[in-house]
Scaffold this motif. Structure first.
Motif, PDB file in Angstrom:
ATOM      1  N   VAL A 222       0.830  -1.202   0.000  1.00  0.00           N
ATOM      2  CA  VAL A 222       0.000   0.000   0.000  1.00  0.00           C
ATOM      3  C   VAL A 222       0.864   1.253   0.000  1.00  0.00           C
ATOM      4  N   ASN A 223       1.922   1.250   0.817  1.00  0.00           N
ATOM      5  CA  ASN A 223       2.814   2.420   0.859  1.00  0.00           C
ATOM      6  C   ASN A 223       3.508   2.644  -0.478  1.00  0.00           C
ATOM      7  N   GLU A 224       3.864   1.548  -1.132  1.00  0.00           N
ATOM      8  CA  GLU A 224       4.562   1.648  -2.413  1.00  0.00           C
ATOM      9  C   GLU A 224       3.678   2.254  -3.487  1.00  0.00           C
ATOM     10  N   HIS A 225       2.382   2.001  -3.384  1.00  0.00           N
ATOM     11  CA  HIS A 225       1.448   2.517  -4.396  1.00  0.00           C
ATOM     12  C   HIS A 225       0.599   3.647  -3.823  1.00  0.00           C
ATOM     13  N   ALA A 226       1.178   4.444  -2.953  1.00  0.00           N
ATOM     14  CA  ALA A 226       0.426   5.523  -2.302  1.00  0.00           C
ATOM     15  C   ALA A 226      -0.021   6.587  -3.293  1.00  0.00           C
ATOM     16  N   ASP A 227       0.639   6.646  -4.430  1.00  0.00           N
ATOM     17  CA  ASP A 227       0.272   7.661  -5.419  1.00  0.00           C
ATOM     18  C   ASP A 227      -1.134   7.456  -5.952  1.00  0.00           C
ATOM     19  N   TYR A 228      -1.636   6.229  -5.847  1.00  0.00           N
ATOM     20  CA  TYR A 228      -2.975   5.941  -6.374  1.00  0.00           C
ATOM     21  C   TYR A 228      -4.041   6.006  -5.279  1.00  0.00           C
ATOM     22  N   ALA A 229      -3.671   6.566  -4.109  1.00  0.00           N
ATOM     23  CA  ALA A 229      -4.604   6.592  -2.983  1.00  0.00           C
ATOM     24  C   ALA A 229      -5.857   7.399  -3.306  1.00  0.00           C
ATOM     25  N   SER A 230      -5.733   8.395  -4.202  1.00  0.00           N
ATOM     26  CA  SER A 230      -6.882   9.230  -4.534  1.00  0.00           C
ATOM     27  C   SER A 230      -7.981   8.437  -5.231  1.00  0.00           C
ATOM     28  N   LEU A 231      -7.613   7.294  -5.811  1.00  0.00           N
ATOM     29  CA  LEU A 231      -8.620   6.480  -6.495  1.00  0.00           C
ATOM     30  C   LEU A 231      -9.238   5.425  -5.593  1.00  0.00           C
ATOM     31  N   SER A 232      -8.769   5.330  -4.345  1.00  0.00           N
ATOM     32  CA  SER A 232      -9.210   4.244  -3.487  1.00  0.00           C
ATOM     33  C   SER A 232     -10.706   4.315  -3.177  1.00  0.00           C
ATOM     34  N   VAL A 233     -11.224   5.504  -2.909  1.00  0.00           N
ATOM     35  CA  VAL A 233     -12.642   5.647  -2.595  1.00  0.00           C
ATOM     36  C   VAL A 233     -13.491   5.252  -3.798  1.00  0.00           C
ATOM     37  N   THR A 234     -13.084   5.702  -4.991  1.00  0.00           N
ATOM     38  CA  THR A 234     -13.834   5.364  -6.206  1.00  0.00           C
ATOM     39  C   THR A 234     -13.837   3.861  -6.457  1.00  0.00           C
ATOM     40  N   VAL A 372     -22.552   6.500  16.792  1.00  0.00           N
ATOM     41  CA  VAL A 372     -21.544   5.720  16.080  1.00  0.00           C
ATOM     42  C   VAL A 372     -20.981   6.519  14.908  1.00  0.00           C
ATOM     43  N   SER A 373     -21.838   7.190  14.160  1.00  0.00           N
ATOM     44  CA  SER A 373     -21.376   7.991  13.026  1.00  0.00           C
ATOM     45  C   SER A 373     -20.450   9.115  13.472  1.00  0.00           C
ATOM     46  N   LEU A 374     -20.783   9.755  14.592  1.00  0.00           N
ATOM     47  CA  LEU A 374     -19.932  10.841  15.094  1.00  0.00           C
ATOM     48  C   LEU A 374     -18.567  10.311  15.510  1.00  0.00           C
ATOM     49  N   ILE A 375     -18.541   9.156  16.162  1.00  0.00           N
ATOM     50  CA  ILE A 375     -17.257   8.563  16.572  1.00  0.00           C
ATOM     51  C   ILE A 375     -16.405   8.233  15.350  1.00  0.00           C
ATOM     52  N   VAL A 376     -17.025   7.651  14.312  1.00  0.00           N
ATOM     53  CA  VAL A 376     -16.297   7.317  13.088  1.00  0.00           C
ATOM     54  C   VAL A 376     -15.763   8.585  12.438  1.00  0.00           C
ATOM     55  N   CYS A 377     -16.563   9.644  12.430  1.00  0.00           N
ATOM     56  CA  CYS A 377     -16.107  10.914  11.842  1.00  0.00           C
ATOM     57  C   CYS A 377     -14.883  11.458  12.587  1.00  0.00           C
ATOM     58  N   ILE A 378     -14.906  11.388  13.910  1.00  0.00           N
ATOM     59  CA  ILE A 378     -13.780  11.882  14.708  1.00  0.00           C
ATOM     60  C   ILE A 378     -12.512  11.079  14.412  1.00  0.00           C
ATOM     61  N   VAL A 379     -12.660   9.741  14.316  1.00  0.00           N
ATOM     62  CA  VAL A 379     -11.501   8.882  14.041  1.00  0.00           C
ATOM     63  C   VAL A 379     -10.930   9.187  12.663  1.00  0.00           C
ATOM     64  N   LEU A 385      -8.140  11.245   7.110  1.00  0.00           N
ATOM     65  CA  LEU A 385      -8.774  10.535   5.990  1.00  0.00           C
ATOM     66  C   LEU A 385     -10.042  11.288   5.601  1.00  0.00           C
ATOM     67  N   TYR A 386      -9.831  12.483   5.076  1.00  0.00           N
ATOM     68  CA  TYR A 386     -10.957  13.395   4.855  1.00  0.00           C
ATOM     69  C   TYR A 386     -11.926  12.882   3.789  1.00  0.00           C
ATOM     70  N   SER A 387     -11.401  12.209   2.771  1.00  0.00           N
ATOM     71  CA  SER A 387     -12.283  11.743   1.691  1.00  0.00           C
ATOM     72  C   SER A 387     -13.268  10.673   2.177  1.00  0.00           C
ATOM     73  N   VAL A 393     -21.094  10.517   7.196  1.00  0.00           N
ATOM     74  CA  VAL A 393     -22.014  11.651   7.085  1.00  0.00           C
ATOM     75  C   VAL A 393     -23.282  11.245   6.327  1.00  0.00           C
ATOM     76  N   VAL A 394     -23.111  10.532   5.208  1.00  0.00           N
ATOM     77  CA  VAL A 394     -24.274  10.063   4.444  1.00  0.00           C
ATOM     78  C   VAL A 394     -25.107   9.096   5.274  1.00  0.00           C
ATOM     79  N   TYR A 395     -24.414   8.195   5.992  1.00  0.00           N
ATOM     80  CA  TYR A 395     -25.136   7.240   6.841  1.00  0.00           C
ATOM     81  C   TYR A 395     -25.932   7.970   7.925  1.00  0.00           C
ATOM     82  N   MET A 396     -25.349   9.017   8.497  1.00  0.00           N
ATOM     83  CA  MET A 396     -26.026   9.793   9.527  1.00  0.00           C
ATOM     84  C   MET A 396     -27.268  10.481   8.966  1.00  0.00           C
ATOM     85  N   LEU A 397     -27.140  11.037   7.783  1.00  0.00           N
ATOM     86  CA  LEU A 397     -28.284  11.713   7.154  1.00  0.00           C
ATOM     87  C   LEU A 397     -29.402  10.718   6.837  1.00  0.00           C
TER      88      LEU A 397
END
Length: 498
Positions: A222-234, A372-379, A385-387, A393-397
Motif C-alpha cells: 500500500v505504501n509503495e502505491h500511495a500515489d494511487y490513494a486518490s482512487l481508493s474511494v472510487t 456511532v457515526s460521530l465517533i467514526v467521523c472523529i476517528v 482521511l478526509y475523503s 455523514v451520508v449514513y447519519m443523514l
C-alpha cells in the motif's frame, strides 16, 4: 400409504445418511495402519456402500410399514413408529395444511403433506400421499368444515360419507411472474447491504487473523502505491456496487424459484397457496389461523404500483418462527385478502379513535446510528482521511431521514371492526388486526414520560407483537381502554366468553 411412498422415504433416508457414511468411508481410507491394494480398497468401499444401502432400506421400510392413517368420527388418526404411537387430530382443528412436491414427488405423482394445529407442534403429522388419497382427505376435511357445529361431535353417524356442498364465492388468483420479479426487486435494498457488510467484515477478520509477515507485506504494498490513494474511494464504491448487484440478483432468483407461478384459491373459510419452480410448495390454512395482515409499500413499490403482502399466522404451542407466514411480492392484491379476512365492508368501517406518535420515535430510531457515526467521523478526521468522511455523514443523514419518516408514519387507529397499526421507516407499513385476535395490551412508561407525558402502547396477538412508541399519555390511555372493551365485546359476540 401407497408403495410409491416407500421410494420417496428411501430417497430421503439415502440423503440423510449420505454424510455420515461418507465420513466413515474417508476415515477407513486414510486412518489405516497398513497399505491396501486397489482391489482391497474397492472391496472395502463396496462393503461400506452395501451397509449404507441396507441401513437406508431398513429404516425407510420401518418408517413406511409403521406409518398409517385413517379417518374416523371426524378425526384424523395417525399411527407411526415401531411402538405404534397414535396421534388423533380433529379435522376441524387442522389450522394449516402444507404440501411439498419435489422432483421425486412429481415423478411418482405424490405429495408430502404436513398438518398443523394451534395446540400441537409444527408439522406434527407428515404423510406422503398419492393424488387419490390426497383428494379423499381434502374432501373429508371440507365436509367436516361445512357441517353444522352440532354434527361435528364424535358420533358414529359422522362416519357416513355425505355429499359435499359446493363452496360459495370460491375463486382463484393467478399472480404474474413479472410482478413477482418486480416485487422482489422492490424489497428493502438495505437488507442486501447488511449481507454485503457481513461479507466485508468476515474478509476483514480473516486479514487480521493472518500472520504478521503477510500484514507487513500488505502494508508495504500500500505504501509503495500511495500515489494511487486518490482512487481508493472510487474503486471501493465500484466494488460495493458490483457486489451489491450480485447479491440483489441472487435474492431475486431465490424469490423467483420459491414463488414461481403462484396460485391462490380463496373461499369463505380457507386460503390455498401453491408456488415453486422446481419444488412445488402449497399451503392451505383456515380463516382462524391468520392473526395479522401486513401490507407494505416502499417508494419503489408505490412508483411501480405494487406492494408486499404477508399473512401472519398464529404460532403453534411450540412454534416460534415465521416460516409458515405467506408472503406475496409484487401484485397489489391486498384488497382480496382484506375482503376475505375483515369482510367486504372493511373499507367503510368508521374510525373510533386514533393516536399518533411524537418526536420520541426519531430519537429511538437514531439512538445508535448518530453516536456511532460521530465517533467514526472523529476517528477519520484524526487520521486525516478526509475523503472517507462522506461515508459516516451520508449514513447519519439517512438515519435521520429514517427517524423522521418513522415518526411521521407511526400511529394506531381503532375502527368499528378492526384496528390498524401503521409503522415503517423507508416504507409505509399497515398492519390489520381483529379485536378477537388481541391477547395482550399494555401501557409502558419511559424515563422521559414525567417530562414529555409520552408512553408506549404494546399490543400482542398469538403470533405478532407491536409497540407504538411516543403516544400522548391521555390518548394512549383512551386507546388502551377502548381496545380492551372492544376485544371483550367481540369475544362475547362470538360466544367465547360467558
Amino acid at each position: 400409504m401407497s408403495k410409491s411412498a416407500f421410494i420417496i422415504l428411501l430417497v430421503k433416508e439415502l440423503l440423510s445418511y449420505a454424510g455420515p457414511f461418507l465420513i466413515w468411508a474417508i476415515i477407513k481410507l486414510f486412518n489405516s495402519g497398513r497399505q491396501r491394494s486397489l482391489m482391497e480398497t474397492m472391496e472395502m468401499l463396496l462393503f461400506l456402500f452395501i451397509c449404507y444401502l441396507v441401513f437406508s432400506v431398513v429404516t425407510a421400510f420401518i418408517s413406511y410399514y409403521y406409518k398409517k392413517y385413517y379417518i374416523k368420527n371426524g378425526n384424523l388418526i395417525f399411527i407411526y413408529g415401531f411402538l405404534k404411537k397414535e396421534t388423533v387430530i380433529p379435522l376441524q382443528k387442522i389450522q394449516s395444511l402444507r404440501t411439498r412436491r419435489g422432483f421425486m414427488y412429481r415423478l411418482l405423482d405424490m405429495k408430502g403433506v404436513s398438518f398443523d394445529t394451534l395446540a400441537s407442534k409444527a408439522a406434527e403429522v407428515e404423510l406422503i400421499l398419492d393424488y387419490k388419497d390426497w383428494d379423499a382427505l381434502i374432501e373429508r376435511i371440507e365436509q367436516q368444515e361445512q357441517m353444522p357445529e352440532e354434527d361435528k361431535q364424535p358420533t358414529e353417524e359422522n362416519c357416513v360419507i355425505r355429499e359435499a356442498k359446493p363452496v360459495a364465492n370460491k375463486y382463484t388468483l393467478k399472480l404474474s411472474n413479472l410482478n413477482l420479479i418486480k416485487g422482489a426487486f422492490c424489497q428493502n435494498h438495505f437488507r442486501g447491504m447488511i449481507v454485503l457488510l457481513g461479507i466485508l467484515f468476515t474478509f476483514y477478520d480473516k486479514v487480521l487473523s493472518a500472520s504478521d509477515r503477510i500484514l507487513n507485506l500488505f502494508i508495504d504494498y500500500v505504501n509503495e502505491h500511495a500515489d494511487y490513494a486518490s482512487l481508493s474511494v472510487t474503486v471501493f464504491v465500484i466494488c460495493i456496487i458490483v457486489l451489491y448487484l450480485v447479491i440483489m440478483i441472487l435474492w431475486i432468483v431465490n424469490v423467483f424459484m420459491q414463488y414461481f407461478n403462484m396460485e391462490v384459491q380463496i373461499d369463505k373459510a380457507q386460503l390455498s397457496f401453491e408456488s415453486g419452480l422446481f419444488t412445488r410448495f402449497s399451503s392451505r390454512f383456515s380463516y382462524d389461523k391468520v392473526c395479522t395482515v401486513y401490507v407494505k409499500q416502499n417508494i419503489i413499490e408505490k412508483y411501480l404500483g405494487c406492494c408486499t403482502i404477508m399473512l401472519k399466522q398464529a404460532f403453534n404451542a411450540t412454534q416460534k418462527d415465521n416460516e409458515s407466514d405467506v408472503k406475496i411480492y409484487g401484485s397489489n392484491t391486498s384488497e382480496h385478502f382484506l375482503n376475505w379476512w375483515l369482510g367486504k365492508d372493511y373499507v367503510s368501517s368508521q374510525s373510533i379513535i386514533s393516536a399518533k406518535s411524537g418526536k420520541g420515535v426519531i430519537g429511538y430510531t437514531v439512538r445508535f446510528d448518530i453516536p456511532v457515526s460521530l465517533i467514526v467521523c472523529i476517528v477519520l478526521y484524526y487520521y486525516e482521511l478526509y475523503s472517507w468522511l462522506v461515508v459516516p455523514v451520508v449514513y447519519m443523514l439517512i438515519s435521520l431521514v429514517k427517524g423522521i419518516l418513522a415518526a411521521y408514519r407511526s400511529s394506531i387507529t381503532l375502527k368499528e371492526d378492526y384496528l390498524e397499526i401503521n409503522n415503517g421507516k423507508l416504507a409505509d407499513v399497515r398492519n390489520y388486526i381483529k379485536y378477537t385476535n388481541v391477547e395482550f395490551v399494555s401501557l409502558k412508561q419511559t424515563p422521559f414520560t414525567p417530562f414529555f407525558h409520552r408512553v408506549n402502547l404494546i399490543i400482542s396477538t398469538n403470533g405478532t407483537s407491536f409497540k407504538v412508541r411516543s403516544l400522548k399519555e391521555a390518548e394512549a390511555r383512551d386507546v388502551y381502554e377502548l381496545l380492551i372493551n372492544n376485544s371483550v365485546e367481540q369475544e362475547k359476540g362470538n360466544g367465547n366468553l360467558k
